[in-house]
Write an enzyme that holds these catalytic residues in place. Structure first.
Site, PDB file in Angstrom:
ATOM      1  N   THR A 118      -7.124  -1.506   8.194  1.00  0.00           N
ATOM      2  CA  THR A 118      -5.713  -0.985   8.819  1.00  0.00           C
ATOM      3  C   THR A 118      -5.963  -0.170   9.813  1.00  0.00           C
ATOM      4  O   THR A 118      -6.897   0.544  10.140  1.00  0.00           O
ATOM      5  CB  THR A 118      -4.940  -0.693   7.559  1.00  0.00           C
ATOM      6  OG1 THR A 118      -3.829   0.285   8.240  1.00  0.00           O
ATOM      7  CG2 THR A 118      -5.877   0.740   6.864  1.00  0.00           C
ATOM      8  N   TYR A 143      -4.048   5.951   1.715  1.00  0.00           N
ATOM      9  CA  TYR A 143      -4.238   4.615   1.852  1.00  0.00           C
ATOM     10  C   TYR A 143      -5.036   4.182   3.012  1.00  0.00           C
ATOM     11  O   TYR A 143      -6.168   3.443   2.953  1.00  0.00           O
ATOM     12  CB  TYR A 143      -2.778   4.034   2.384  1.00  0.00           C
ATOM     13  CG  TYR A 143      -2.967   2.619   3.098  1.00  0.00           C
ATOM     14  CD1 TYR A 143      -3.269   1.562   2.154  1.00  0.00           C
ATOM     15  CD2 TYR A 143      -2.307   2.605   4.472  1.00  0.00           C
ATOM     16  CE1 TYR A 143      -3.079   0.280   2.987  1.00  0.00           C
ATOM     17  CE2 TYR A 143      -2.694   1.115   4.887  1.00  0.00           C
ATOM     18  CZ  TYR A 143      -2.986   0.149   4.174  1.00  0.00           C
ATOM     19  OH  TYR A 143      -3.160  -1.196   4.856  1.00  0.00           O
TER      20      TYR A 143
END
Ligand code: UDP
Length: 330
Positions: A118, A143
């Protein structure tokens, strides 16, 4: 050459689009998904094994049954605010479970691995906000950190084992849907801009908010690099071909290299839907970068990736088409 691909998280948004392309390209696919956020109906033409990547025994048995030649690893948790309140869930689902999967790959001799990473690994994106793979990584939430840790594990593994090669794809803002209306972004709590705006257009929510209209950007709102899920899915197939042709391990940005502001996106959603829904300007959301756009040159050069769906309007039209039919899906 036909591959036998294990796709973890293949019942989810991005994974299901990749599975469709893999099957269309003639590959043999097994989806492994615990259906916690994925949907059985999103697995159109592949075998589905319902299981958790953290269930190492079941995973190992699946490897023994199937003789995989490659793995694509999508399964994981992806909601940034949730990662802040429940970091353990993120380190288990995104980091520890990846170890279990990699251990299976090593023991069963599966040497091609594609990982969903990501742009969150770049955190606030540095001075200019346009980031290449050599830009500093500085994730600012669990995350992003849980995904970056898995990238590091992959790097160490590929260094220790010259047969093992991986591609980590750092996704920017994924949007759009397959035009069939069968696959798209589902789930109870939408947080992503395009989905939220479409829900406002369809009356699922009464209004939407702009999180910060005082950024140092041309219209004061945040700018992101939105990539159509079908172009992103194709990058996975290109990555598989690259590894099959003996390409070595790479970490690659997945975006178009251009950004749209929150206001530009909302205006396009209003145009596509024909609904002038209510929009409220509110405070900045914690941890949001003003501007985060990919420099995708390496993806284009190394994988010969040629995106076809850069048009924001079509991206929103396909997402809108999916959103309109979502209640009819099983
Ligand atoms: N955003 C917004 N309202 C929303 C959701 C998002 O203004 O309801 C903004 C957010 O502040 C950011 C951009 O839209 O500037 C993209 O946010 P999103 O959550 O879609 O993706 P992120 O870039 O955070 O991964």
């Amino acid at each position: 050459m036909k591959e036998k691909v294990l796709v973890t998280g293949g019942a989810g948004y991005i994974g299901s689009h990749v599975v469709k392309l893999l099957v269309d390209a003639g590959h043999d696919v097994v989806v492994y998904d615990n259906l916690s956020t994925g949907y059985r109906s999103a697995v159109l033409e592949a075998k589905l094994v319902v299981g958790d990547v953290g269930d190492c025994e079941k995973l190992d048995a699946t490897f023994s049954d199937e003789n995989f030649t490659a793995v694509m690893h999508f399964a994981g948790s992806i909601i940034v605010p949730e990662s802040v309140t429940d970091p353990i869930k993120y380190y288990i689902n995104n980091t520890t479970n990846s170890l279990c999967l990699l251990d299976c790959c090593v023991r069963h001799g599966v040497n091609r691995f594609i990982f969903s990473s990501t742009a969150a690994v770049y955190g606030m994106g540095g001075e200019s906000g346009s980031v290449s793979e050599s830009s500093p990584v500085n994730p600012i939430n669990p995350y992003g950190r849980s995904k970056l840790m898995t990238e590091w594990i992959l790097e160490d593994l590929s260094r220790s084992n010259s047969n093992f090669n991986f591609i980590a794809l750092r996704y920017f803002n994924v949007a759009g849907a397959d035009p069939s209306g069968k696959l798209g972004q589902r789930g109870p709590e939408a947080t992503h801009l395009i989905k939220v705006a479409l829900q406002a257009a369809l009356g699922v929510r009464e209004h939407m908010e702009i999180f910060g209209a005082d950024y140092d950007t041309p219209d004061g709102t945040g700018i992101r690099d939105y990539i159509h899920v079908l172009d992103l899915a194709q990058a996975h197939l290109d990555a598989l071909s690259y590894l099959r042709d003996d390409g070595n391990s790479q970490i690659l940005n997945c975006g178009y290299g251009r950004g749209f502001s929150v206001r530009e996106v909302i205006s396009m959603v209003k145009q596509v839907s024909g609904v002038d829904f209510k929009v409220i300007e509110s405070e900045r959301r914690a941890g949001d970068a003003p501007y985060l756009v990919a420099i995708p040159d390496r993806l284009e050069d190394l994988l010969e990736w040629r995106p076809k769906y850069r048009d924001l309007k079509w991206m929103i039209e396909t997402a809108y088409n999916f959103e309109q039919g979502i209640d009819q899906l099983s």
